[in-house]
Motif scaffolding. Structure first.
Motif, PDB file in Angstrom:
ATOM      1  N   VAL A 144      34.441  18.646  66.405  1.00 46.42           N
ATOM      2  CA  VAL A 144      35.043  19.304  65.239  1.00 46.42           C
ATOM      3  C   VAL A 144      33.955  19.536  64.180  1.00 46.42           C
ATOM      4  O   VAL A 144      33.103  18.681  63.968  1.00 46.42           O
ATOM      5  N   SER A 145      33.995  20.698  63.559  1.00 46.84           N
ATOM      6  CA  SER A 145      33.054  20.954  62.463  1.00 46.84           C
ATOM      7  C   SER A 145      33.768  20.648  61.155  1.00 46.84           C
ATOM      8  O   SER A 145      34.913  21.073  60.957  1.00 46.84           O
ATOM      9  N   ASP A 146      33.104  19.914  60.286  1.00 49.49           N
ATOM     10  CA  ASP A 146      33.779  19.575  59.039  1.00 49.49           C
ATOM     11  C   ASP A 146      32.852  19.552  57.830  1.00 49.49           C
ATOM     12  O   ASP A 146      33.309  19.408  56.708  1.00 49.49           O
ATOM     13  N   SER A 147      31.535  19.694  58.069  1.00 47.07           N
ATOM     14  CA  SER A 147      30.649  19.566  56.914  1.00 47.07           C
ATOM     15  C   SER A 147      29.690  20.745  56.826  1.00 47.07           C
ATOM     16  O   SER A 147      29.125  21.193  57.821  1.00 47.07           O
ATOM     17  N   LEU A 148      29.528  21.213  55.593  1.00 45.79           N
ATOM     18  CA  LEU A 148      28.642  22.343  55.366  1.00 45.79           C
ATOM     19  C   LEU A 148      27.186  21.884  55.327  1.00 45.79           C
ATOM     20  O   LEU A 148      26.274  22.636  55.651  1.00 45.79           O
ATOM     21  N   LEU A 149      27.034  20.641  54.947  1.00 47.10           N
ATOM     22  CA  LEU A 149      25.665  20.160  54.694  1.00 47.10           C
ATOM     23  C   LEU A 149      25.261  19.080  55.707  1.00 47.10           C
ATOM     24  O   LEU A 149      24.660  18.079  55.350  1.00 47.10           O
ATOM     25  N   ASP A 150      25.643  19.325  56.991  1.00 48.59           N
ATOM     26  CA  ASP A 150      25.327  18.342  58.011  1.00 48.59           C
ATOM     27  C   ASP A 150      24.186  18.883  58.879  1.00 48.59           C
ATOM     28  O   ASP A 150      24.391  19.823  59.655  1.00 48.59           O
ATOM     29  N   PRO A 151      22.956  18.325  58.746  1.00 44.57           N
ATOM     30  CA  PRO A 151      21.804  18.872  59.462  1.00 44.57           C
ATOM     31  C   PRO A 151      22.030  18.919  60.976  1.00 44.57           C
ATOM     32  O   PRO A 151      21.652  19.886  61.635  1.00 44.57           O
ATOM     33  N   ALA A 152      22.701  17.889  61.546  1.00 40.12           N
ATOM     34  CA  ALA A 152      22.905  17.850  62.999  1.00 40.12           C
ATOM     35  C   ALA A 152      23.789  19.017  63.440  1.00 40.12           C
ATOM     36  O   ALA A 152      23.493  19.736  64.401  1.00 40.12           O
TER      37      ALA A 152
END
Ligand code: C5P
Length: 413
Positions: A67-75
């Motif tokens: 699931v995608s949930d973060s705008l600022l997640d480098p991974a």
């Protein structure tokens, strides 16, 4: 081209499912399962609040994708970045869309991954509102929804009914299967765009007295499946329905009737404004001559009774005989023997353009069943040659599409 009405109706379609924080989020696991079952790829994106209602682990398990949930997640950005994700989607479905998500979209904000994706995507966006009825009717929410609709977003729902908070009113998210149906309809090639289809379905009820009537075993499933398919193919659909226990397909205008005479009146008054007429109803051939005003009483003297019956008007034959604005006219023949012979006879006698014949003596198909097998016969005209086509055993849903595909081919010649 993909087979119409195929069970893999969403094969290869990429759906980005955006979930925001409302209680209806718990239905998203079921929604995702049903979309995937039909061949769709579903990428789930959740807002922070959505994760309070359903876990990302659940959504990952049912969608088969992280699931995608973060705008600022480098991974996450290293695998499929937010712009790539926005470009990947064939459809962005926001369900449930809370008042807050709708407001942020209307304002053009991009303060989390989901709203950023909405801004960065040029895919069609469907919004399925879900919130408390008071929040839904608030002028701010209404204006925001109108803004989204003006910008071309599809607004799917909400429905009215009981709410998780105990209120009753508008604001329930559409049920998962309704959303699946809307996705199917969205991706369906619009073969019947600009055409109008009039369909009769179900049994008729012929009154004997105020409490009794004569009817038959028709469930209405075949006619309703055709109406649903026609709407999904982009037609304007009017369904004249006898008494059945089925809900009206999305986008279909339904006229309820009881007797054959009611069905005759509703159908003949609508026929000349439609391009195609499909007579799927199991219309009673005869009705009691006189409807007793009071309930007929059992008496000690009489061990038998008889009811005098008179013939009902033949709806499909009447429409096929129209001389002005006659629609392309299709009948059904439900037979228990000699199916081809009787069907061809009816095609000629009733002056139909096409007939759909089924053998109702075979177990597991026809009356009341969810499946059917049909033979289509059409006769010679100055535009096309006579022909026939076998539609092997399949769900009535799939058959609905196949019947319409043949009608579309002939009626556009
Ligand atoms: O009852 P029968 O076998 O003649 O039905 C064949 C076709 O005629 C069906 O399409 C049915 O819907 C239609 N019909 C009708 N009006 C009637 C009887 C049958 O439109 N009174």
């Amino acid at each position: 081209m993909q087979k119409l009405g195929n069970e893999q109706s969403l094969a290869g379609k990429k759906i980005l499912l955006g979930i925001s924080g409302g209680i209806a989020a718990y239905k998203c696991a079921e929604l995702t399962r049903r979309l995937i079952e039909r061949g769709a790829q579903v990428q789930v994106v959740m807002t922070h609040a959505a994760k309070e209602f359903i876990t990302p682990l659940t959504m990952q398990a049912v969608s088969g994708r992280p699931v995608s949930d973060s705008l600022l997640d480098p991974a996450a950005e290293a695998s499929m970045g937010h712009i790539e994700l926005a470009k990947w989607a064939d459809l962005v479905l926001l369900a449930p869309a809370t008042a807050d998500l709708i407001a942020r979209m209307a304002a053009g904000m991009g303060n989390d991954l989901l709203t950023t994706l909405v801004l960065a995507s040029d895919a069609p966006i469907a919004v399925s509102p879900a919130m408390n009825q008071q929040m839904y009717s608030h002028p701010a929410t209404q204006e925001n929804i109108q803004t989204l609709s003006r910008r071309g977003c599809l607004i799917w729902g909400p429905a009215a009914g009981e709410q998780a908070c105990g209120d009753v009113g508008m604001g329930r998210m559409l049920e998962p299967m309704q959303l699946v149906g809307l996705c199917e309809s969205f991706f369906q090639p619009k073969l019947l765009a600009g055409r109008s289809v009039l369909i009769t379905a179900g049994p008729t009820r012929e009154a004997i007295d105020p409490v009794r009537y004569i009817t038959n075993h028709s469930s209405g499933k075949m006619g309703y499946a055709i109406a649903d398919a026609a709407a999904k193919l982009g037609a304007q659909v009017t369904l004249v329905s006898g008494p059945v226990a089925l809900s009206t397909p999305n986008g279909v205008q339904r006229i309820d009737v009881e007797s054959a005479q009611d069905m005759f009146d509703a159908t003949t008054s609508n026929a000349n404004s439609h391009d195609i007429f499909i007579s799927c109803a199991a219309v009673a051939d005869y009705r009691p001559d006189v409807i007793a005003k009071q309930k007929i009483k059992k008496t000690d003297e009489n061990n038998d009774m008889s009811i005098h019956m008179v013939k009902n008007p033949d709806i499909v034959a009447t429409i096929a005989a129209m001389t002005e604005n006659r629609p392309f006219t299709v009948g059904f023949a439900a037979e228990t023997q000699d199916v081809e012979h009787y069907a061809r006879g009816k095609l000629q006698k009733k002056n139909l353009d096409m007939i759909c014949a089924n053998d109702v003596s075979v177990e597991g198909q026809g009356f009341n069943s969810s499946d059917n097998a049909l033979y289509l016969y059409w006769k010679d005209t100055d535009k096309w040659e006579a022909g026939e086509k076998s539609l092997p055993l399949d769900s009535k849903q799939v058959l609905g599409f196949q019947i319409l595909e043949q009608i579309q081919k002939l009626s556009s010649l």
